[in-house]
Design a protein around this motif. Structure first.
Motif, PDB file in Angstrom:
ATOM      1  N   ALA A   1      -4.550  -1.363 -45.226  1.00  0.00           N
ATOM      2  CA  ALA A   1      -4.750  -0.487 -46.381  1.00  0.00           C
ATOM      3  C   ALA A   1      -6.220  -0.180 -46.652  1.00  0.00           C
ATOM      4  O   ALA A   1      -6.713  -0.334 -47.764  1.00  0.00           O
TER       5      ALA A   1
ATOM      6  N   TRP B   1      -6.716   2.856 -51.617  1.00  0.00           N
ATOM      7  CA  TRP B   1      -5.450   2.203 -51.344  1.00  0.00           C
ATOM      8  C   TRP B   1      -5.161   1.102 -52.358  1.00  0.00           C
ATOM      9  O   TRP B   1      -4.017   0.918 -52.769  1.00  0.00           O
ATOM     10  N   LEU B   2      -6.194   0.376 -52.756  1.00  0.00           N
ATOM     11  CA  LEU B   2      -5.979  -0.669 -53.767  1.00  0.00           C
ATOM     12  C   LEU B   2      -5.421  -0.066 -55.048  1.00  0.00           C
ATOM     13  O   LEU B   2      -4.482  -0.591 -55.650  1.00  0.00           O
ATOM     14  N   LEU B   3      -5.999   1.061 -55.447  1.00  0.00           N
ATOM     15  CA  LEU B   3      -5.545   1.746 -56.657  1.00  0.00           C
ATOM     16  C   LEU B   3      -4.094   2.190 -56.517  1.00  0.00           C
ATOM     17  O   LEU B   3      -3.255   1.921 -57.385  1.00  0.00           O
TER      18      LEU B   3
ATOM     19  N   LEU C   1      -1.791   1.154 -54.455  1.00  0.00           N
ATOM     20  CA  LEU C   1      -0.842   0.036 -54.371  1.00  0.00           C
ATOM     21  C   LEU C   1      -0.707  -0.686 -55.709  1.00  0.00           C
ATOM     22  O   LEU C   1       0.368  -1.171 -56.066  1.00  0.00           O
ATOM     23  N   MET C   2      -1.812  -0.725 -56.476  1.00  0.00           N
ATOM     24  CA  MET C   2      -1.759  -1.372 -57.782  1.00  0.00           C
ATOM     25  C   MET C   2      -0.802  -0.610 -58.697  1.00  0.00           C
ATOM     26  O   MET C   2       0.045  -1.202 -59.377  1.00  0.00           O
TER      27      MET C   2
ATOM     28  N   SER D   1       2.678  -1.231 -57.705  1.00  0.00           N
ATOM     29  CA  SER D   1       3.221  -2.538 -58.053  1.00  0.00           C
ATOM     30  C   SER D   1       3.517  -2.637 -59.546  1.00  0.00           C
ATOM     31  O   SER D   1       4.212  -3.544 -59.996  1.00  0.00           O
ATOM     32  N   MET D   2       2.986  -1.690 -60.319  1.00  0.00           N
ATOM     33  CA  MET D   2       3.350  -1.662 -61.738  1.00  0.00           C
ATOM     34  C   MET D   2       4.814  -1.311 -61.887  1.00  0.00           C
ATOM     35  O   MET D   2       5.491  -1.753 -62.820  1.00  0.00           O
TER      36      MET D   2
ATOM     37  N   GLY E   1       6.594  -4.329 -61.620  1.00  0.00           N
ATOM     38  CA  GLY E   1       6.456  -5.022 -62.892  1.00  0.00           C
ATOM     39  C   GLY E   1       7.448  -4.510 -63.925  1.00  0.00           C
ATOM     40  O   GLY E   1       8.057  -5.287 -64.664  1.00  0.00           O
TER      41      GLY E   1
ATOM     42  N   THR F   1       8.930 -13.531 -49.011  1.00  0.00           N
ATOM     43  CA  THR F   1       9.658 -13.575 -47.737  1.00  0.00           C
ATOM     44  C   THR F   1      10.088 -12.177 -47.315  1.00  0.00           C
ATOM     45  O   THR F   1       9.993 -11.810 -46.143  1.00  0.00           O
TER      46      THR F   1
ATOM     47  N   ASN G   1       7.031 -10.364 -45.925  1.00  0.00           N
ATOM     48  CA  ASN G   1       6.680 -10.855 -44.593  1.00  0.00           C
ATOM     49  C   ASN G   1       7.673 -10.399 -43.532  1.00  0.00           C
ATOM     50  O   ASN G   1       7.283  -9.970 -42.447  1.00  0.00           O
TER      51      ASN G   1
ATOM     52  N   SER H   1       7.077  -6.703 -42.898  1.00  0.00           N
ATOM     53  CA  SER H   1       5.855  -6.308 -42.177  1.00  0.00           C
ATOM     54  C   SER H   1       5.844  -6.843 -40.753  1.00  0.00           C
ATOM     55  O   SER H   1       5.202  -6.252 -39.888  1.00  0.00           O
TER      56      SER H   1
ATOM     57  N   ALA I   1       1.993  -3.816 -43.550  1.00  0.00           N
ATOM     58  CA  ALA I   1       2.234  -4.840 -44.563  1.00  0.00           C
ATOM     59  C   ALA I   1       2.060  -4.378 -46.011  1.00  0.00           C
ATOM     60  O   ALA I   1       2.981  -4.523 -46.824  1.00  0.00           O
ATOM     61  N   PRO I   2       0.895  -3.811 -46.404  1.00  0.00           N
ATOM     62  CA  PRO I   2       0.689  -3.558 -47.840  1.00  0.00           C
ATOM     63  C   PRO I   2       1.746  -2.636 -48.448  1.00  0.00           C
ATOM     64  O   PRO I   2       2.350  -2.981 -49.465  1.00  0.00           O
TER      65      PRO I   2
ATOM     66  N   THR J   1       5.007  -3.672 -50.900  1.00  0.00           N
ATOM     67  CA  THR J   1       5.179  -3.089 -52.223  1.00  0.00           C
ATOM     68  C   THR J   1       6.579  -2.507 -52.383  1.00  0.00           C
ATOM     69  O   THR J   1       7.236  -2.710 -53.418  1.00  0.00           O
TER      70      THR J   1
END
Lengths: 452, 452
Positions: free
Chosen positions: A264, A287-289, A291-292, A295-296, A299, A325, A328, A331, A425-426, A430
């Protein structure tokens, strides 16, 4: 291991003691790559002193191995006449790599110092799109004519071969520079002197177009074990060649890009230690933004089942195990598929075979992991069969789902002409996180109906 | 793109119509790689018919390109005399690759069919440890003597060069086969016929030992842009060479291994489509189990704060965002460091420079992501300043922690002589998950003291 040890300490002492003649003798014997990595460590002034000591031929080879900042320093402190010598000795591909990095004023000065024919060539090469065959190739190849004899060919190579990037693969062209055939130096050497090239050349020439993607080029090198690949324009005129060392660089660069995209990040242009903190942060933040924010959503799903968790509070403790799991397992699958597509082992038409394979792998892994969990839960939470069953069923379903998602998404990305590497993976984690929570709480709702 | 299209359909029709002469003409013109990939598609019987049509030279080249199952089929249905021809024509490295995969009975038959000298060579090569230079090298090189003239060298190469893996790099050895120098065919060609080899050979030979790791070999190729690398035993006797095409294969293989290890799998030996479901599952299950058990620890941490979550139930909805972002931030860092170490750009002594860099990258990313979160939370949960602050502070601290962990763990692994690639996304995420929850709930305990 392989090379003789370079006497760096000794050389540094000699430089400090200004033992110029001794330095010259040692450096002249060394490989240009090693000379370059020694020179790199010196400060500007000493570097120029040592660089000027080098014999002319070695000097331009060393110059080509230096990083761009050092090249710039040398250019800045070199007189025009001397600069011309260096420039004319460089291969066009190295020159173009350098010019693309240098500031405009320096580029101007270099182009001014070059001979008109070199200048024309450079300008042509600078126009090829980035990452195309045209941007990787070089112009220094041996072109023979088909009516030459082997003896004439040897005479030609002896006369013109010195400054060619390779002489081991020679190309046969028409008067209009159209590519007609290829012949290796080995074939020439194994044939009688009077043989005519036309009779021994191979007319099925594996070649590339200037606009071909460099990734395809390195695949072709790998498939056919080539030492050089000719590049033609849209009228089949030979314009350059790519040698195996450049193809290898492309291979490493593409692999590095894949590693970065799969973690990412936007791919970086320079090695880690030479990349600024700002560039590193810039390559990672998007990408961090994204993916963040994704992930909300996970949440919110969790929030949706707040009530269930408040009632059966133990449920939440299994969430990291399930989502982890699942991520993993997913990915693992996606990494195999992405790499397989990069290497050409897997194509989009294999989608159903891949899915069927991953389903079976998922069942095997799911059974084992669920069994381990079942035993653990039965021991740790005796009498809580329904919760135990909820976790085990959810885990099994999550693994199957994760393997399928991991198998399919990279192939779909490929079909949509996206880079499959983004489905690593990232992103998979998600997506799988959200899906596994939905599975989990739905199973819980059905099985634990009485409590919820 | 690059190669001429292979007339697969047409060829298949010809095979079905038994137009053997036509097939022979077409195949004789084709590249061995393409012939092999065509033959591979045929059933056993047809494959043998077509294989027998091939001219002898092409036949052994094609044989070397076939996958192991097809090689076995051909060996099984070939008479001993014919088998000897194929075997003697193969390069030792291809032969060894094949023998390592074949069942013992077939290996016995092959060794019986080989000439005594070939048999001896094969046995010697089979003894080198896996992934060592010895296991990748081949024995077919050109060895010259230093008192030869260029003219004599050419005569020697013309006579003996046909079945060498490369003639472009020649090695100069003593009567005891000790490596004394190296000379390229280009240097020979550019020198007058009467020159003595000793005067023009390069005595600083970049070489490898039979026991060197193949990963180091491919790094050396890359660093010095070599076409071939000589391999010596512990007494400096030349025993083989590695050519660039084999070094490239090693490079791809090592990259694939890294991708697999970094996605928490044991590296596979074969391409994905040719690996059985059981092998795939076996390669994946160990890491899945280990990571699953590790994530139970994270679950226990979450369980530890059950009470807090029950009181301020909104807290749990931020968990996926925190752990997810932490995991991604950490694996970005670790991927860069792992790849940098593989390419030789980063060494363990850079640990503090790397950490300092990642700290600053972490601060930049942390500030931006926290700011985005702050705005979102302020809008969505007005009046809940303390919860908002808890999330933002935890996120910032998590990112700094994740970047540091991601930077340091691969370097520590390297120092402990473990493969740094194991410190990739899956393991980093699992570690970061646990740490980020501890950070989160501690911050929450301090700030939300009144509620908890």
């Amino acid at each position: 291991m392989t090379q003789e040890n370079i006497p760096v300490e000794e050389l540094l002492e000699l430089v400090n003691a200004k033992q110029l003649r001794k330095i010259k003798t040692i450096l002249s014997e060394m490989n240009e790559v090693d000379v370059a990595s020694f020179i790199e460590q010196l400060d500007s002034e000493k570097m120029m002193v040592v660089f000027r000591l080098l014999p002319k031929d070695l000097a331009s080879d060393v110059f080509a191995c230096l990083p761009i900042e050092k090249q710039k320093e040398i250019i800045d402190s070199t007189a025009d006449a001397e600069l011309t010598t260096i420039i004319e000795d460089l291969f066009v591909d190295d020159m173009v790599d350098m010019l693309e990095e240098l500031p405009a004023t320096v580029v101007k000065r270099i182009l001014k110092s070059a001979t008109p024919s070199t200048r024309k060539l450079i300008n042509q090469f600078l126009n090829y799109p980035e990452n195309s065959a045209g941007s990787v190739m070089t112009a220094e190849y041996v072109a023979l004519k088909k009516n030459m004899t082997v003896e004439q060919a040897f005479a030609y190579i002896r006369k013109n071969g010195v400054d060619k990037e390779t002489i081991y693969t020679c190309y046969v062209t028409t008067a209009q520079r159209k590519l007609e055939g290829v012949i290796t130096l080995k074939d020439l050497l194994m044939s009688p002197y009077e043989t005519v090239i036309e009779d021994i050349m191979d007319t099925h020439v594996i070649h590339a177009m200037t606009t071909d993607d460099q990734e395809e080029i390195s695949k072709t090198f790998n498939k056919y074990d080539l030492l050089a690949l000719p590049v033609v324009d849209h009228e089949n005129r030979l314009v350059g060649i790519i040698t195996v060392d450049d193809a290898v660089d492309v291979m490493e660069q593409e692999a590095t890009e894949d590693f970065e995209i799969m973690a990412a990040m936007l791919p970086s242009e320079k090695p880690y230690m030479k990349t600024s903190v700002f560039t590193l942060a810039k390559n990672r933040i998007l990408w961090l933004l994204f993916l963040m924010i994704s992930s909300m959503i996970t949440g919110n799903i969790l929030g949706h089942y707040e009530e269930a968790m408040a009632k059966v509070s133990i449920l939440v403790t299994f969430v990291p195990m399930l989502t982890g799991t699942g991520g993993n397992a997913g990915s693992q699958a996606s990494t195999m598929i992405i790499r397989g597509m990069t290497l050409g082992d897997i194509t989009p038409k294999d989608i159903f075979r891949v899915l069927w394979k991953e389903l079976r792998v998922g069942i095997i892994c799911g059974v084992i992991l669920s069994a381990v969990n079942f035993i653990r839960l039965a021991i740790m939470y005796p009498g809580q069969e329904l919760i135990c069953l909820t976790v085990v069923i959810s885990l099994f379903a999550t693994i199957i789902m994760a393997k399928s998602v991991g198998a399919i998404l990279p192939i779909i990305a490929k079909c949509l002409h996206l880079d499959p590497a983004i489905m690593a993976a990232p992103l998979i984690s998600t997506i799988v996180d959200a899906c596994s929570l939905i599975i989990y709480f739905n199973v819980a709702t059905v099985l634990l109906n009485a409590y919820l």
